[in-house]
Design a protein around this motif. Structure first.
Motif, PDB file in Angstrom:
ATOM      1  N   GLY A  69      40.767  27.287  53.512  1.00 19.36           N
ATOM      2  CA  GLY A  69      40.972  26.854  54.886  1.00 19.36           C
ATOM      3  C   GLY A  69      40.047  25.741  55.328  1.00 19.36           C
ATOM      4  O   GLY A  69      40.281  25.116  56.367  1.00 19.36           O
ATOM      5  N   ILE A  70      38.989  25.469  54.550  1.00 14.50           N
ATOM      6  CA  ILE A  70      38.095  24.359  54.919  1.00 14.50           C
ATOM      7  C   ILE A  70      38.619  23.014  54.406  1.00 14.50           C
ATOM      8  O   ILE A  70      38.052  21.970  54.713  1.00 14.50           O
ATOM      9  CB  ILE A  70      36.643  24.566  54.438  1.00 14.50           C
ATOM     10  N   ILE A  71      39.671  23.030  53.576  1.00 19.05           N
ATOM     11  CA  ILE A  71      40.235  21.781  53.051  1.00 19.05           C
ATOM     12  C   ILE A  71      40.946  21.052  54.187  1.00 19.05           C
ATOM     13  O   ILE A  71      41.819  21.610  54.842  1.00 19.05           O
ATOM     14  CB  ILE A  71      41.198  22.061  51.882  1.00 19.05           C
ATOM     15  N   LYS A  72      40.548  19.800  54.427  1.00 21.70           N
ATOM     16  CA  LYS A  72      41.075  19.026  55.550  1.00 21.70           C
ATOM     17  C   LYS A  72      41.940  17.867  55.069  1.00 21.70           C
ATOM     18  O   LYS A  72      41.856  17.444  53.912  1.00 21.70           O
ATOM     19  CB  LYS A  72      39.914  18.462  56.390  1.00 21.70           C
ATOM     20  N   GLN A  73      42.734  17.350  55.980  1.00 26.18           N
ATOM     21  CA  GLN A  73      43.677  16.266  55.692  1.00 26.18           C
ATOM     22  C   GLN A  73      42.961  15.062  55.069  1.00 26.18           C
ATOM     23  O   GLN A  73      42.064  14.476  55.670  1.00 26.18           O
ATOM     24  CB  GLN A  73      44.378  15.837  56.990  1.00 26.18           C
ATOM     25  N   GLN A  74      43.337  14.732  53.839  1.00 28.39           N
ATOM     26  CA  GLN A  74      42.872  13.549  53.115  1.00 28.39           C
ATOM     27  C   GLN A  74      41.356  13.520  52.854  1.00 28.39           C
ATOM     28  O   GLN A  74      40.810  12.487  52.501  1.00 28.39           O
ATOM     29  CB  GLN A  74      43.303  12.266  53.852  1.00 28.39           C
ATOM     30  N   ILE A  75      40.696  14.660  53.017  1.00 25.22           N
ATOM     31  CA  ILE A  75      39.253  14.743  52.739  1.00 25.22           C
ATOM     32  C   ILE A  75      39.062  15.307  51.329  1.00 25.22           C
ATOM     33  O   ILE A  75      39.612  16.361  50.998  1.00 25.22           O
ATOM     34  CB  ILE A  75      38.542  15.662  53.763  1.00 25.22           C
ATOM     35  N   PRO A  76      38.295  14.616  50.459  1.00 24.79           N
ATOM     36  CA  PRO A  76      38.129  15.114  49.094  1.00 24.79           C
ATOM     37  C   PRO A  76      37.497  16.501  49.061  1.00 24.79           C
ATOM     38  O   PRO A  76      36.681  16.849  49.916  1.00 24.79           O
ATOM     39  CB  PRO A  76      37.216  14.072  48.436  1.00 24.79           C
ATOM     40  N   VAL A  77      37.903  17.286  48.063  1.00 25.68           N
ATOM     41  CA  VAL A  77      37.366  18.638  47.915  1.00 25.68           C
ATOM     42  C   VAL A  77      36.946  18.852  46.467  1.00 25.68           C
ATOM     43  O   VAL A  77      37.650  18.461  45.532  1.00 25.68           O
ATOM     44  CB  VAL A  77      38.400  19.705  48.367  1.00 25.68           C
ATOM     45  N   VAL A  78      35.777  19.468  46.293  1.00 24.01           N
ATOM     46  CA  VAL A  78      35.263  19.856  44.981  1.00 24.01           C
ATOM     47  C   VAL A  78      35.312  21.374  44.883  1.00 24.01           C
ATOM     48  O   VAL A  78      34.845  22.076  45.782  1.00 24.01           O
ATOM     49  CB  VAL A  78      33.810  19.367  44.785  1.00 24.01           C
ATOM     50  N   VAL A  79      35.894  21.882  43.791  1.00 25.82           N
ATOM     51  CA  VAL A  79      35.914  23.323  43.527  1.00 25.82           C
ATOM     52  C   VAL A  79      35.080  23.587  42.279  1.00 25.82           C
ATOM     53  O   VAL A  79      35.305  22.979  41.234  1.00 25.82           O
ATOM     54  CB  VAL A  79      37.356  23.840  43.342  1.00 25.82           C
ATOM     55  N   GLY A  80      34.103  24.475  42.399  1.00 23.27           N
ATOM     56  CA  GLY A  80      33.182  24.720  41.299  1.00 23.27           C
ATOM     57  C   GLY A  80      33.771  25.530  40.164  1.00 23.27           C
ATOM     58  O   GLY A  80      33.682  25.159  39.000  1.00 23.27           O
ATOM     59  N   GLU A  81      34.369  26.681  40.505  1.00 20.36           N
ATOM     60  CA  GLU A  81      34.934  27.570  39.498  1.00 20.36           C
ATOM     61  C   GLU A  81      36.293  28.062  39.981  1.00 20.36           C
ATOM     62  O   GLU A  81      36.511  28.222  41.180  1.00 20.36           O
ATOM     63  CB  GLU A  81      34.032  28.790  39.271  1.00 20.36           C
ATOM     64  N   THR A  82      37.192  28.315  39.034  1.00 15.77           N
ATOM     65  CA  THR A  82      38.484  28.894  39.390  1.00 15.77           C
ATOM     66  C   THR A  82      38.808  30.055  38.457  1.00 15.77           C
ATOM     67  O   THR A  82      38.204  30.219  37.393  1.00 15.77           O
ATOM     68  CB  THR A  82      39.626  27.860  39.296  1.00 15.77           C
ATOM     69  N   LEU A  83      39.766  30.842  38.881  1.00 16.01           N
ATOM     70  CA  LEU A  83      40.356  31.902  38.071  1.00 16.01           C
ATOM     71  C   LEU A  83      41.853  31.637  38.012  1.00 16.01           C
ATOM     72  O   LEU A  83      42.383  30.874  38.831  1.00 16.01           O
ATOM     73  CB  LEU A  83      40.076  33.266  38.719  1.00 16.01           C
ATOM     74  N   PRO A  84      42.567  32.245  37.067  1.00 14.21           N
ATOM     75  CA  PRO A  84      44.024  32.027  37.013  1.00 14.21           C
ATOM     76  C   PRO A  84      44.707  32.312  38.346  1.00 14.21           C
ATOM     77  O   PRO A  84      45.688  31.661  38.703  1.00 14.21           O
ATOM     78  CB  PRO A  84      44.475  33.007  35.923  1.00 14.21           C
ATOM     79  N   GLU A  85      44.170  33.283  39.119  1.00 12.66           N
ATOM     80  CA  GLU A  85      44.787  33.632  40.395  1.00 12.66           C
ATOM     81  C   GLU A  85      44.456  32.619  41.493  1.00 12.66           C
ATOM     82  O   GLU A  85      45.210  32.489  42.469  1.00 12.66           O
ATOM     83  CB  GLU A  85      44.301  35.023  40.864  1.00 12.66           C
ATOM     84  N   THR A  86      43.301  31.930  41.374  1.00 10.32           N
ATOM     85  CA  THR A  86      42.836  31.107  42.496  1.00 10.32           C
ATOM     86  C   THR A  86      43.153  29.622  42.352  1.00 10.32           C
ATOM     87  O   THR A  86      43.335  28.931  43.354  1.00 10.32           O
ATOM     88  CB  THR A  86      41.317  31.272  42.694  1.00 10.32           C
ATOM     89  N   LYS A  87      43.245  29.130  41.130  1.00  9.40           N
ATOM     90  CA  LYS A  87      43.467  27.692  40.945  1.00  9.40           C
ATOM     91  C   LYS A  87      44.753  27.207  41.623  1.00  9.40           C
ATOM     92  O   LYS A  87      44.737  26.182  42.323  1.00  9.40           O
ATOM     93  CB  LYS A  87      43.467  27.344  39.452  1.00  9.40           C
ATOM     94  N   PRO A  88      45.898  27.913  41.466  1.00 14.91           N
ATOM     95  CA  PRO A  88      47.121  27.452  42.146  1.00 14.91           C
ATOM     96  C   PRO A  88      46.991  27.422  43.666  1.00 14.91           C
ATOM     97  O   PRO A  88      47.616  26.591  44.322  1.00 14.91           O
ATOM     98  CB  PRO A  88      48.177  28.479  41.710  1.00 14.91           C
ATOM     99  N   VAL A  89      46.172  28.314  44.222  1.00 17.79           N
ATOM    100  CA  VAL A  89      45.967  28.345  45.675  1.00 17.79           C
ATOM    101  C   VAL A  89      45.304  27.049  46.137  1.00 17.79           C
ATOM    102  O   VAL A  89      45.717  26.418  47.116  1.00 17.79           O
ATOM    103  CB  VAL A  89      45.112  29.565  46.087  1.00 17.79           C
ATOM    104  N   PHE A  90      44.265  26.637  45.396  1.00 15.01           N
ATOM    105  CA  PHE A  90      43.558  25.407  45.758  1.00 15.01           C
ATOM    106  C   PHE A  90      44.448  24.182  45.550  1.00 15.01           C
ATOM    107  O   PHE A  90      44.448  23.257  46.366  1.00 15.01           O
ATOM    108  CB  PHE A  90      42.277  25.268  44.941  1.00 15.01           C
ATOM    109  N   GLU A  91      45.209  24.190  44.467  1.00 19.89           N
ATOM    110  CA  GLU A  91      46.098  23.053  44.190  1.00 19.89           C
ATOM    111  C   GLU A  91      47.159  22.907  45.277  1.00 19.89           C
ATOM    112  O   GLU A  91      47.432  21.790  45.745  1.00 19.89           O
ATOM    113  CB  GLU A  91      46.737  23.226  42.809  1.00 19.89           C
ATOM    114  N   ALA A  92      47.724  24.028  45.693  1.00 19.59           N
ATOM    115  CA  ALA A  92      48.773  23.985  46.715  1.00 19.59           C
ATOM    116  C   ALA A  92      48.211  23.515  48.056  1.00 19.59           C
ATOM    117  O   ALA A  92      48.834  22.691  48.752  1.00 19.59           O
ATOM    118  CB  ALA A  92      49.411  25.367  46.870  1.00 19.59           C
ATOM    119  N   LYS A  93      47.039  24.029  48.433  1.00 16.45           N
ATOM    120  CA  LYS A  93      46.439  23.642  49.718  1.00 16.45           C
ATOM    121  C   LYS A  93      46.049  22.162  49.705  1.00 16.45           C
ATOM    122  O   LYS A  93      46.296  21.437  50.682  1.00 16.45           O
ATOM    123  CB  LYS A  93      45.211  24.512  50.007  1.00 16.45           C
TER     124      LYS A  93
END
Length: 435
Positions: A187-211
């Motif tokens: 929910g902290i990902i904002k319109q056109q603002i770059p985001v860095v994700v440190g670690e992902t799991l199979p369940e979480t990576k698609p969530v970040f990609e979609a958002k």
């Protein structure tokens, strides 16, 4: 009001998560928006970096702030909770907000407090934003409290969003699946603002990609950009060799934060720095080297595998959830000691059994509690631990437990205090050292 009277007012007048748990959490941003409107929206007057995650966000926040400060910027830092002094939450270039400012702000905001009944966290966020604006910081590193989407800090539009990782914590508030927890943090990902994700799991990576796709936000996975080649702990410092994927360049850093979980956090920090450099922040390799070697000294981060003494070794670590305790157990596996003494206290709303199941059965245990209403009584913790063959004695406070453990320990032993941020905060030893 004096400073102490002001702090007592803030702690007792306002709903506070550390005291009462979920009842203190507001389910929308209405109060924070109203408070900041009354203050002329100070959050709009300085640049920010927004950091969320289950674990590691405090370390990442402090390292990034240290790097930016070393690079010559005036840097605000907002983190939570505090260990000893409320003012630890709000710093500029490593210096805590003044007592006078806390008193003055609280007096000025009292009409809004009476009008909208905000939480303790909502007030502290508004206080931090106004302080950073009035002091004209170049940039502020803002750590979320819980989650992200509905976190009081989430009224900012940052230069960069950072999500460290996703794990099991605060499920009663964030959801009972990793996907739901990730969705709240995203929910902290904002319109056109770059985001860095440190670690992902199979369940979480698609969530970040979609958002990120929905928000047209450039998405960067730290572990794709950097990897650890080698780590070594020498004199309570962490020596790291890191490879940067794009250039195949080897980087060498010394961290004054010796916990081996920093091997993951550092990749997140480096990826964030690369994004800041793209945004024209003047950060050099020399700035990185200096800041990472002195993060504790620059802005006072404590409780991350913090060694207070040797012979016997006494360590504090704020690890308190399943993932945090897993990291502590991994650290213990790499540590040398004769006998292990674990001083532990937890809060009622954590998954206590999952934590206890991870702990070594051959340690001597000292069960205690922090002095907050959410604390699990030490006798209850002792009873739960016995089911996992973890046996020991009870103490009413952490300092009595430490005194007893040190008395029982031999020079080659390791004494560890963990299980709750609030428990570590009550250790008088680290306050006296004043580091």
């Amino acid at each position: 009001m004096t400073y102490q009277e002001t702090i007592n007012y803030l702690f007792t007048r306002l709903p506070m998560f550390s005291r009462i748990g979920a009842a203190a959490i507001k389910k929308d941003l209405h109060n924070t928006i109203a408070l900041c409107d009354a203050l002329d929206n100070p959050q709009q007057h300085f640049k920010t970096i927004h950091i969320a995650g289950t674990n590691g966000k405090g370390s990442v926040s402090h390292m990034l702030a240290a790097i930016l400060q070393t690079a010559g910027y005036k840097v605000g830092l907002y983190t939570s909770p505090h260990l000893h002094d409320f003012r630890e939450r709000i710093k500029i270039n490593g210096e805590m907000i003044t007592e006078e400012y806390v008193i003055g702000f609280t007096k000025r905001i009292q009409p809004q407090i009476d009008l909208i009944e905000p939480s303790f966290f909502e007030i502290t966020v508004a206080m931090a934003f106004e302080y950073f604006a009035k002091e004209q910081v170049d940039i502020a590193v803002i750590e979320t409290g819980l989650g992200g989407r509905l976190d009081s800090t989430n009224i900012i539009t940052p230069e960069l969003s950072v999500i460290t990782n996703i794990g099991w914590d605060h499920m009663n508030l964030l959801g009972h699946t990793l996907e739901k927890i990730a969705s709240e943090k995203a929910g902290i990902i904002k319109q056109q603002i770059p985001v860095v994700v440190g670690e992902t799991l199979p369940e979480t990576k698609p969530v970040f990609e979609a958002k990120a796709t929905a928000m047209q936000a450039p998405l960067h996975f730290a572990y794709e950009q950097f990897s650890n080649l080698k780590k070594e702990t020498v004199d309570h410092k962490l020596l790291l060799d890191i490879n940067e994927t794009a250039s195949n360049k080897q980087l060498h850093y010394t961290l004054d934060l010796p916990g081996i979980y920093q091997t993951k956090n550092i990749l997140t920090v480096l990826s964030a720095v690369r994004q800041l450099q793209q945004l024209n922040f003047s950060i050099t390799e020399a700035h990185l080297q200096t800041a990472l070697a002195s993060t504790k000294k620059i802005n006072g981060l404590h409780g991350r595998w913090e060694v207070l003494q040797s012979n016997p070794t006494l360590v504090l670590d704020v690890g308190h959830n399943e993932d945090g305790i897993k990291q502590i157990v991994a650290q213990l596996a790499e540590s040398s000691y004769r006998q292990l003494h674990i001083i532990i206290g937890m809060v009622k709303d954590k998954e206590v059994e999952k934590v206890l199941a991870l702990l070594p059965q051959d340690a001597s245990y000292y069960f205690t509690k922090a002095h907050i209403p959410r604390a699990l009584p030490e006798t209850d913790l002792q009873q739960k631990a016995a089911a996992f063959n973890l046996n020991g004695i009870c103490f009413e406070n952490v300092n009595a437990a430490i005194a007893n453990a040190l008395q029982n320990a031999q020079k080659e032993d390791l004494v560890l205090v963990c299980g709750s941020v609030f428990l570590v905060g009550e250790v008088e030893w680290s306050m006296e050292r004043g580091e």
